[in-house]
Design a protein around this motif. Structure first.
Motif, PDB file in Angstrom:
ATOM      1  N   ASN A   1       0.592  -1.175  -0.156  1.00 36.20           N
ATOM      2  CA  ASN A   1       0.119  -0.052   0.093  1.00 36.20           C
ATOM      3  C   ASN A   1       0.866   1.177   0.041  1.00 36.20           C
ATOM      4  OD1 ASN A   1      -2.419   0.777   0.009  1.00 36.20           O
ATOM      5  ND2 ASN A   1      -3.218   0.031   1.751  1.00 36.20           N
ATOM      6  N   GLY A   2       1.811   1.214   0.825  1.00 34.06           N
ATOM      7  CA  GLY A   2       2.739   2.431   1.102  1.00 34.06           C
ATOM      8  C   GLY A   2       3.402   2.788  -0.172  1.00 34.06           C
ATOM      9  N   ARG A   3       3.902   1.626  -0.861  1.00 36.55           N
ATOM     10  CA  ARG A   3       4.522   1.827  -2.281  1.00 36.55           C
ATOM     11  C   ARG A   3       3.739   2.417  -3.367  1.00 36.55           C
ATOM     12  NH1 ARG A   3       8.151  -1.080  -6.158  1.00 36.55           N
ATOM     13  NH2 ARG A   3       6.488  -1.727  -7.515  1.00 36.55           N
ATOM     14  N   LEU A   4       2.537   1.964  -3.356  1.00 38.34           N
ATOM     15  CA  LEU A   4       1.576   2.641  -4.424  1.00 38.34           C
ATOM     16  C   LEU A   4       1.522   4.012  -4.070  1.00 38.34           C
ATOM     17  CD1 LEU A   4      -0.191   1.639  -6.755  1.00 38.34           C
ATOM     18  CD2 LEU A   4      -2.127   1.830  -5.061  1.00 38.34           C
ATOM     19  N   SER A   5       1.238   4.562  -2.706  1.00 42.35           N
ATOM     20  CA  SER A   5       0.887   5.804  -2.550  1.00 42.35           C
ATOM     21  C   SER A   5       2.145   6.675  -2.799  1.00 42.35           C
ATOM     22  CB  SER A   5       0.445   5.898  -1.032  1.00 42.35           C
ATOM     23  OG  SER A   5       1.367   6.059  -0.305  1.00 42.35           O
ATOM     24  N   PHE A   6       3.213   5.917  -2.718  1.00 45.13           N
ATOM     25  CA  PHE A   6       4.638   6.847  -2.769  1.00 45.13           C
ATOM     26  C   PHE A   6       4.795   7.119  -4.199  1.00 45.13           C
ATOM     27  CE2 PHE A   6       8.744   6.270  -4.624  1.00 45.13           C
ATOM     28  CZ  PHE A   6       9.469   7.486  -3.939  1.00 45.13           C
ATOM     29  N   LEU A   7       4.447   6.100  -5.090  1.00 44.34           N
ATOM     30  CA  LEU A   7       4.421   6.274  -6.382  1.00 44.34           C
ATOM     31  C   LEU A   7       3.705   7.187  -6.842  1.00 44.34           C
ATOM     32  CD1 LEU A   7       4.884   2.606  -8.230  1.00 44.34           C
ATOM     33  CD2 LEU A   7       6.169   4.554  -8.683  1.00 44.34           C
ATOM     34  N   SER A   8       2.343   7.050  -6.478  1.00 45.04           N
ATOM     35  CA  SER A   8       1.424   7.978  -7.177  1.00 45.04           C
ATOM     36  C   SER A   8       1.578   9.256  -6.724  1.00 45.04           C
ATOM     37  CB  SER A   8      -0.023   7.470  -6.490  1.00 45.04           C
ATOM     38  OG  SER A   8      -0.049   7.670  -5.139  1.00 45.04           O
ATOM     39  N   ARG A   9       2.120   9.604  -5.450  1.00 46.83           N
ATOM     40  CA  ARG A   9       2.447  10.730  -4.923  1.00 46.83           C
ATOM     41  C   ARG A   9       3.512  11.537  -5.866  1.00 46.83           C
ATOM     42  NH1 ARG A   9       4.616  10.631   0.515  1.00 46.83           N
ATOM     43  NH2 ARG A   9       2.548   8.916   0.697  1.00 46.83           N
ATOM     44  N   ARG A  10       4.647  10.591  -6.211  1.00 44.04           N
ATOM     45  CA  ARG A  10       5.669  11.230  -6.926  1.00 44.04           C
ATOM     46  C   ARG A  10       5.383  11.541  -8.344  1.00 44.04           C
ATOM     47  NH1 ARG A  10      10.802   7.865  -8.682  1.00 44.04           N
ATOM     48  NH2 ARG A  10       9.207   6.970  -9.999  1.00 44.04           N
ATOM     49  N   ARG A  11       4.232  10.900  -8.912  1.00 42.61           N
ATOM     50  CA  ARG A  11       3.936  11.023 -10.263  1.00 42.61           C
ATOM     51  C   ARG A  11       3.208  12.449 -10.133  1.00 42.61           C
ATOM     52  NH1 ARG A  11       3.615   7.731 -14.670  1.00 42.61           N
ATOM     53  NH2 ARG A  11       3.770   5.808 -13.661  1.00 42.61           N
ATOM     54  N   LEU A  12       2.210  12.722  -9.319  1.00 47.17           N
ATOM     55  CA  LEU A  12       1.278  13.826  -9.239  1.00 47.17           C
ATOM     56  C   LEU A  12       2.274  14.887  -8.955  1.00 47.17           C
ATOM     57  CD1 LEU A  12      -1.811  12.368  -7.206  1.00 47.17           C
ATOM     58  CD2 LEU A  12      -1.620  13.225  -9.916  1.00 47.17           C
ATOM     59  N   ALA A  13       3.178  14.872  -8.120  1.00 49.99           N
ATOM     60  CA  ALA A  13       4.194  16.023  -7.877  1.00 49.99           C
ATOM     61  C   ALA A  13       4.951  16.324  -9.083  1.00 49.99           C
ATOM     62  CB  ALA A  13       5.030  15.851  -6.549  1.00 49.99           C
ATOM     63  N   GLY A  14       5.235  15.293  -9.701  1.00 48.76           N
ATOM     64  CA  GLY A  14       6.185  15.507 -10.964  1.00 48.76           C
ATOM     65  C   GLY A  14       5.449  16.217 -12.099  1.00 48.76           C
ATOM     66  N   SER A  15       4.060  15.941 -11.972  1.00 47.07           N
ATOM     67  CA  SER A  15       3.456  16.776 -12.952  1.00 47.07           C
ATOM     68  C   SER A  15       2.925  18.131 -12.671  1.00 47.07           C
ATOM     69  CB  SER A  15       2.076  15.862 -13.180  1.00 47.07           C
ATOM     70  OG  SER A  15       1.110  15.984 -12.206  1.00 47.07           O
ATOM     71  N   ARG A  16       3.556  18.578 -11.191  1.00 48.26           N
ATOM     72  CA  ARG A  16       3.195  19.998 -11.309  1.00 48.26           C
ATOM     73  C   ARG A  16       3.494  20.932 -12.564  1.00 48.26           C
ATOM     74  NH1 ARG A  16       3.847  21.453  -5.544  1.00 48.26           N
ATOM     75  NH2 ARG A  16       1.985  19.822  -5.698  1.00 48.26           N
ATOM     76  N   ASN A  17       4.601  20.898 -12.880  1.00 50.63           N
ATOM     77  CA  ASN A  17       5.091  21.874 -14.111  1.00 50.63           C
ATOM     78  C   ASN A  17       4.048  21.583 -15.437  1.00 50.63           C
ATOM     79  OD1 ASN A  17       6.748  23.882 -14.281  1.00 50.63           O
ATOM     80  ND2 ASN A  17       8.608  22.591 -14.241  1.00 50.63           N
TER      81      ASN A  17
END
Lengths: 309, 275
Positions: A2-18
Motif C-alpha cells: 500500500n505504502g509503495r503505491l501511494s509513494f509512487l502516485s505521490r511522486r507522479r502527481l508531484a512531478g506533474s506540477r510543471n
C-alpha cells in the motif's frame, strides 16, 4: 504494498506540477483570449465612444466631445420616457413572473401522473427567441383581427376593440404581458428545482409540531429556498433590464417611442441612426443603474444568503 | 372538505396556466395552416374549414426559406461544437485547479452575463469591417462562439464539480496524461452535461438576431431570424406566411429544449440550490 503505491502516485502527481501549469494555461487560453478580444475589447471601445462624436455616417469626423452625448440624451424626451418605462418594465415583469412562477412551482412540487408531460408543454417559451415572442404577440394583440380583442368582445368584457399596440395608454401594458408570459417558465423551473431539494424530514418535523400547510410554506419552504429566490430575482431583473428583443419584435418602441426601454432605445440608435456615441452614452447610464441596483439589492438582502450561481 | 376544494383550485389553476401557455403558439400554428382569405375573415374562424400547406409552400418557393434554414443550421451547429470543445477545457480547469487569477477569470465570465452587451455592437461592427468579415457566415460563427463561452463554462464547471477527483487521479496513476484522463475517463461520465451545453448553445445561436442583422445583408448568407426580420419589414400584413416562418423557426428549438431541459436545469440550479 500500500505504502509503495501511494509513494509512487505521490511522486507522479508531484512531478506533474510543471506540466499541470502548462495544461492550465493551454486549456484556458482559447476561452480567455476570445472573450478578451471579442467581448471586453469592443465593450471598452464602446464605453470610450460615449465621449466621442461617433456616427456611422460621419466617420471622418470622429473626435472627443466630452459629455455632449450625455447632454444630448438627457434632453431627449424619448430617453426620459425610456428611463421610466425601464422601471415599469423591470418591476412589473419581475413581480408577475416571480409570483406566478412560484405558484406554478408549488403546484408542481408534488408528483402527479402526467407531470413530466405537463412541464414539456408549458415551459417551451424558454426555447423561443424574444424577437419571435414579440411577433407572436403582435398577431395576438392585433387591433383589427387579433384573437385577444375577439375573445374580449365575444365575452362582452369590452364593447370596442382596443389598440393594444397602437394606443399609448395600452402599449406598455401589452409588452409587459408578453414579457411575463415569456419569463414565468424561468422562475417555475428554477424554483421547482429548489423545492425538490427541501428535505422531507423538515416537513415531517413541522407536521409533528402541528404546523398546517400555510405555516409550513412560510416557516419551512420559503426560508429554505430563499437563496435561490434571491439569486434568481437578482439575475432576472438584470436580464430583463438588458434585453430589448421582445420590445423590438412587438412594437419596435412604438407608438411614437412610447414603449422604448433603455436597451431598446440604445439598439435603435445603433441600428437605425448609426449613432454609436449616443448609444454608448445610454449604455453607460444603464451600467450606472445596474451598479446602483446590485449594490442596493445586495445590501438589503444581505449578500451572504446568495447562492454561488 | 377544505382539502378537497384546495385540490380543485389547483387543478383549475394548472389548467388555466396550461391554456395560457399553449394557446399563443397553437394559434400561430392554426394561422399558418389557414388559406389566405380565411386569415382575414371576420368573425374569426377558430377552427378553419380547410387546412392547407400553402403558406409553407409559399415561403419556400417564393422566399427561399431553405437557404436561410441551411445557413442557420451551419452557423448554429458549428459554433455550438466549437463552444463545447473550448468550454469543456476551460470549465475543467476552473473546476479542478486553483491558480493565480482564478477568481478574476471567473468574475470576467460572470460579468459578461450582467453587462448591457449591446454597447459592443457598434465597435464590433467596426472590427468586423476592418477584419473584412462583414457578410460572412464566419463572423457569426466567431461571435456566437465568443458569446457562449462564459455561460457554457459556468454551466459545465458545475457538472465537473460533481465528478469525484479520484476518478481521473486513478487514471493518471495508471499512466494516462491529464488530457487523456479527461477525454477517456471524465467526458464519458458527463455526457449529459455536455449534451445539455451543446443544445443550449445551439438554441441560442439559432435564435440570435441582432448581430446577424448587423453583419449580414447578403440574401444568400442570411440566417432564419434575419430573414424573418426582413420579412416583417416587407410584408407586415402577410400573417399566413409570417406564421409559417415562425413555426419553422421554433419547432427545432422547442423539440431540442424539451429533450435537454432536465439537464440544463440540473446544471443551472445545483449551485444556487446548494446555497
Amino acid at each position: 504494498m500500500n505504502g509503495r503505491l501511494s509513494f509512487l502516485s505521490r511522486r507522479r502527481l508531484a512531478g506533474s506540477r510543471n506540466s499541470s501549469r502548462k495544461f492550465i494555461a493551454l486549456s484556458l487560453l482559447p476561452a480567455v483570449l476570445l472573450v478578451a478580444v471579442f467581448t471586453y475589447y469592443p465593450f471598452g471601445r464602446g464605453i470610450v465612444m460615449a465621449f466621442q462624436n461617433y456616427t456611422l455616417f460621419d466617420l471622418t469626423n470622429v473626435r472627443f466631445i466630452g459629455f455632449d452625448n450625455f447632454k444630448g440624451i438627457f434632453s431627449d424626451p424619448k430617453f426620459l420616457d425610456a428611463l421610466t418605462n425601464s422601471a415599469y418594465w423591470v418591476f412589473l415583469s419581475l413581480i408577475f413572473q416571480f409570483v406566478i412562477g412560484l405558484a406554478i412551482a408549488l403546484m408542481l412540487n408534488k408528483r402527479f401522473r402526467g407531470r413530466g408531460l405537463f412541464q414539456g408543454f408549458v415551459f417551451y417559451p424558454w426555447a423561443l427567441s424574444g424577437f419571435l415572442i414579440g411577433l407572436i404577440w403582435k398577431w395576438l394583440f392585433n387591433s383589427q383581427i387579433g384573437v385577444i380583442n375577439d375573445l374580449l368582445l365575444r365575452t362582452g368584457l369590452i364593447d370596442e376593440r382596443i389598440g393594444f399596440l397602437s394606443d399609448p395608454q395600452w402599449a406598455m401594458f401589452s409588452v409587459i404581458v408578453a414579457n411575463v408570459w415569456y419569463g414565468i417558465a424561468f422562475f417555475a423551473i428554477m424554483l421547482l428545482a429548489a423545492l425538490q431539494s427541501v428535505p422531507s424530514e423538515l416537513y415531517e418535523a413541522g407536521s409533528m409540531d402541528g404546523a398546517g400547510g400555510i405555516r409550513k410554506l412560510f416557516n419551512i419552504t420559503l426560508p429554505y429556498i430563499m437563496p435561490t429566490v434571491l439569486t434568481t430575482t437578482l439575475l432576472r431583473a438584470i436580464w430583463i433590464f438588458n434585453d430589448p428583443a421582445i420590445i423590438y419584435g412587438l412594437t419596435n418602441g412604438g407608438p411614437a417611442g412610447k414603449t422604448h426601454i433603455l436597451s431598446s432605445l440604445m439598439l435603435d440608435r445603433i441600428m437605425y441612426g448609426g449613432d454609436y456615441g449616443a448609444a454608448s452614452a445610454i449604455g453607460l447610464v444603464m451600467i450606472g443603474l445596474l451598479l446602483l441596483y446590485t449594490i442596493f439589492y445586495l445590501t438589503v438582502t444581505k449578500a451572504g444568503k446568495l447562492g454561488d450561481f | 372538505m377544505k382539502r378537497y376544494s384546495l385540490r380543485g383550485l389547483k387543478v383549475v389553476s394548472l389548467a388555466v396556466y396550461f391554456a395560457l401557455m399553449v394557446f399563443p403558439l397553437l394559434w400561430i400554428a392554426i394561422t399558418s395552416l389557414k388559406p389566405q382569405k380565411d386569415i382575414f375573415t371576420y368573425p374569426i374562424r377558430y377552427w378553419p374549414e380547410t387546412l392547407t400547406w400553402q403558406n409553407y409552400a409559399d415561403i419556400i418557393r417564393v422566399s427561399k426559406f431553405q437557404i436561410y434554414i441551411a445557413n442557420s443550421l451551419l452557423v448554429a451547429l458549428t459554433a455550438a461544437l466549437i463552444v463545447a470543445v473550448i468550454s469543456v477545457l476551460s470549465a475543467y480547469v476552473m473546476a479542478r485547479f486553483s491558480f493565480r487569477g482564478h477568481g478574476q477569470v471567473m468574475l470576467g465570465f460572470f460579468l459578461t452575463q450582467m453587462l448591457p452587451g449591446f454597447i459592443s455592437l457598434g465597435p464590433l461592427y467596426m472590427m468586423m469591417t476592418r477584419l473584412d468579415l462583414v457578410n460572412t457566415r464566419f463572423s457569426l460563427i466567431l461571435m456566437y462562439t465568443v458569446g457562449l463561452i462564459p455561460f457554457s463554462t459556468i454551466l459545465l464547471k458545475g457538472f465537473f464539480e460533481r465528478i469525484p477527483k479520484s476518478l481521473e487521479e486513478a487514471a493518471m496513476i495508471d499512466g494516462c496524461s491529464r488530457l487523456s484522463a479527461l477525454v477517456r475517463v471524465i467526458l464519458p461520465v458527463m455526457m449529459n452535461g455536455i449534451t445539455a451545453t451543446f443544445i443550449f448553445a445551439f438554441v441560442q445561436n439559432w435564435n440570435e438576431l441582432f448581430m446577424a442583422v448587423m453583419f449580414i445583408d447578403n440574401e444568400a448568407l442570411k440566417t432564419l431570424p434575419v430573414a424573418m426580420n426582413s420579412f416583417v419589414m416587407k410584408f407586415d400584413i402577410d400573417w399566413g406566411a409570417m406564421s409559417a416562418g415562425t413555426m419553422m423557426s421554433v419547432i427545432p428549438t422547442v423539440v431540442l429544449f424539451a429533450i435537454a431541459q432536465r439537464y440544463i436545469v440540473e446544471g443551472l440550479t445545483q449551485g444556487a440550490v446548494k446555497g
